[in-house]
Design an enzyme around this catalytic site. Structure first.
Site, PDB file in Angstrom:
ATOM      1  CE  LYS A   1      -3.573  -2.038   2.833  1.00 55.96           C
ATOM      2  NZ  LYS A   1      -3.843  -2.236   4.228  1.00 55.96           N
TER       3      LYS A   1
ATOM      4  CG  HIS B   1      -3.040  -1.748  15.733  1.00 61.06           C
ATOM      5  ND1 HIS B   1      -3.981  -2.522  16.387  1.00 61.06           N
ATOM      6  CD2 HIS B   1      -3.039  -2.179  14.456  1.00 61.06           C
ATOM      7  CE1 HIS B   1      -4.528  -3.369  15.533  1.00 61.06           C
ATOM      8  NE2 HIS B   1      -3.952  -3.194  14.349  1.00 61.06           N
TER       9      HIS B   1
ATOM     10  CG  HIS C   1      -6.532   0.463  15.938  1.00 59.55           C
ATOM     11  ND1 HIS C   1      -5.957   1.421  15.124  1.00 59.55           N
ATOM     12  CD2 HIS C   1      -6.717  -0.618  15.150  1.00 59.55           C
ATOM     13  CE1 HIS C   1      -5.816   0.933  13.904  1.00 59.55           C
ATOM     14  NE2 HIS C   1      -6.259  -0.315  13.894  1.00 59.55           N
TER      15      HIS C   1
ATOM     16  N   GLY D   1      -7.877  -6.151  12.661  1.00 64.19           N
ATOM     17  CA  GLY D   1      -7.109  -6.379  13.889  1.00 64.19           C
ATOM     18  C   GLY D   1      -7.578  -5.330  14.890  1.00 64.19           C
TER      19      GLY D   1
ATOM     20  NE  ARG E   1      -4.061 -11.267  14.082  1.00 61.64           N
ATOM     21  CZ  ARG E   1      -3.852  -9.990  13.763  1.00 61.64           C
ATOM     22  NH1 ARG E   1      -4.229  -9.020  14.574  1.00 61.64           N
ATOM     23  NH2 ARG E   1      -3.250  -9.693  12.646  1.00 61.64           N
TER      24      ARG E   1
ATOM     25  CG  MET F   1     -19.183  -4.508  13.577  1.00 63.16           C
ATOM     26  SD  MET F   1     -19.704  -5.837  14.703  1.00 63.16           S
ATOM     27  CE  MET F   1     -18.264  -6.072  15.721  1.00 63.16           C
TER      28      MET F   1
ATOM     29  N   GLY G   1     -14.426   1.031  14.858  1.00 58.97           N
ATOM     30  CA  GLY G   1     -14.539   2.116  15.839  1.00 58.97           C
ATOM     31  C   GLY G   1     -15.086   3.396  15.230  1.00 58.97           C
TER      32      GLY G   1
ATOM     33  CG  ASN H   1     -17.026   3.472   9.456  1.00 60.07           C
ATOM     34  OD1 ASN H   1     -17.347   4.570   9.033  1.00 60.07           O
ATOM     35  ND2 ASN H   1     -15.864   2.911   9.191  1.00 60.07           N
TER      36      ASN H   1
ATOM     37  CD  GLU I   1      -2.442   2.325  11.161  1.00 62.99           C
ATOM     38  OE1 GLU I   1      -3.490   2.000  10.575  1.00 62.99           O
ATOM     39  OE2 GLU I   1      -1.695   1.506  11.707  1.00 62.99           O
TER      40      GLU I   1
END
Ligand code: ADP
Length: 410
Positions: free
Chosen positions: A17, A183, A211, A215, A244, A286, A338, A340, A390
């Protein structure tokens, strides 16, 4: 120094990316992604943000990271933003594991590369890809500072009481087993932006950062410094995540080995890739889980249980970090879930009124890309949503290091 552009690279095992930012005015010039590197159907998606043009997508084999970066360089050149530009000041690389040693962004030299390599046993999936990204970028622009920005760096301020597991010290030290956290770039950025939202200095506030992406991790930030975080030796510990498990009794692993006759690799895959929300209900997104719950019927029950387990764990960490910090000024939600998922924020804070925590239903329902408060006016503790960035944080840290021309290696 007149060069003000920073290219940010996030090299994963099969993807790269990237974003090109101009630190002169903080604008984003280009962004994109190369996916499925090494497969027959690799894809490059490039957005020429500076010109406001249409995103360009191309499919076709991209053999390795070198080919990927060359393809990115070509796309940037088409927009007049090539990597050979004298306006490029540095390339900032996300590096997942910096161990104990890297406490801040670092200009890459041979010793730094060797140390990142030495950390591969504790980050076998990530550090090799990050190294490949750095080496490839070095080959393309050997004259340019390459800066490594570590996911673990923000957490190196954790006291030993939080960073150590209660296992035999000699064994732990021999194998470098401790809680590193991840993170960190996001936790650093979001905790600082939360202070700004409150109109206060980062050194004046205590913040719990949640966060919640695919993940997920929580951190307790005291006066701008991380004092605890939920991920540990690897990103497996802590909150329930997309795939996870987060916290489990370590004896689950012995049990699966002895009674379930599973291999170490099978258990690794089970806990990292087939657990969490996915393992609980078959969906790790989610949005899909909320849709199933809202639609009701047979499909809703497992989704509801997965949601409840996710929220229960989250609440436990909010309580734990409240106790760790003693005084909390803000609880802040960030990343895909977090930022949305209003129902997640509402459920995680519900029932915590005696801690001074509450969510205002109307404010929580607002959809926005801006940092915002969702607690009722006059609340003792702020509850906020702060979008993470980030790439911007990596670019800022990279530019701060090279700007004054003092980019000597640490
Ligand atoms: P990562 O960077 O860890 O891959 P992100 O921070 O981009 O993850 O978050 C991705 C996750 O965010 C998705 O898996 C999805 O569950 C969640 N998400 C994104 N948008 C929404 C939304 N509108 N409602 C609920 N969840 C969402």
């Amino acid at each position: 120094m007149s060069a003000t552009r920073v290219l940010v690279l996030n090299s994963g095992s099969s993807s790269v990316k990237y974003q090109l930012l101009d630190m002169g005015d903080g604008s984003r010039l280009a962004a994109g992604l190369v996916e499925r590197i090494g497969e027959e159907t690799s894809r490059l998606k490039h957005s020429p943000l500076a010109s406001g043009g249409e995103a360009r997508e191309s499919d076709g084999p991209v053999a390795d990271h070198e080919a990927a970066l060359k393809a990115v360089a070509q796309e940037l050149s088409r927009d007049g933003l090539g990597l050979d530009s004298p306006e490029l000041a540095a390339i900032g690389h996300r590096v997942v594991h910096g161990g104990k040693r890297f406490t801040r962004p670092t200009v890459v030299d041979d010793a730094v590369l060797a140390e990142i390599e030495r950390l591969i046993p504790v980050a076998p999936l990530h550090n090799p890809a990050n190294l490949t990204g750095i080496r490839t970028a070095q080959a393309l622009r050997p004259d340019l500072p390459q800066v490594a920005v570590f996911d673990t760096a923000f957490h190196t301020t954790m006291p030993e009481s939080a960073a150590r597991y209660a296992i035999d010290v000699k064994t732990a030290d021999e194998h470098r087993i401790r809680r590193y956290g991840f993170h960190g770039t996001s936790h650093a950025y979001v905790s600082r932006e939360t202070a700004r939202l409150l109109g206060r200095a980062p050194e004046d506030v205590n913040v719990i950062v949640l966060h919640l992406g695919n993940g997920a991790s929580a951190s307790a930030v005291e006066k701008g410094r991380c004092v605890d975080t939920s991920m540990g030796l690897t990103p497996l510990e802590g909150l329930v995540m997309g795939t996870r498990s987060g916290d489990v009794d370590p004896a689950v692993i012995f049990h699966l080995t002895r009674v379930g006759e599973m291999s170490t690799d099978e258990i690794d895959t089970l806990l990292n890739k087939k657990s969490g929300l996915l393992g609980l209900c078959g969906d790790n997104d989610m949005r899909e889980i909320r849709r199933r719950i809202d639609e009701g019927g047979e499909d809703a029950a497992p989704a509801q249980l997965a949601f409840d387990i996710y929220i229960h764990r989250l609440k436990k960490y909010i309580g734990a970090y409240y106790a760790v910090l003693g005084r909390v000024d803000a609880v802040v939600f960030t990343a895909g879930v977090g930022e949305n998922a209003a129902p997640v924020r509402e459920a995680a804070i519900a029932g915590l009124e005696s801690l001074g925590l509450a969510v205002d239903g109307t404010l929580n329902a607002v959809r926005s890309g801006e940092p915002r408060l969702i607690s009722p006016e006059g609340a003792r503790v702020a509850v906020a949503v702060v979008p993470t960035d980030e790439e911007l944080e990596i670019a800022n840290q990279t530019y701060a290091l090279v700007r004054d021309g003092n980019a000597g290696a640490a």
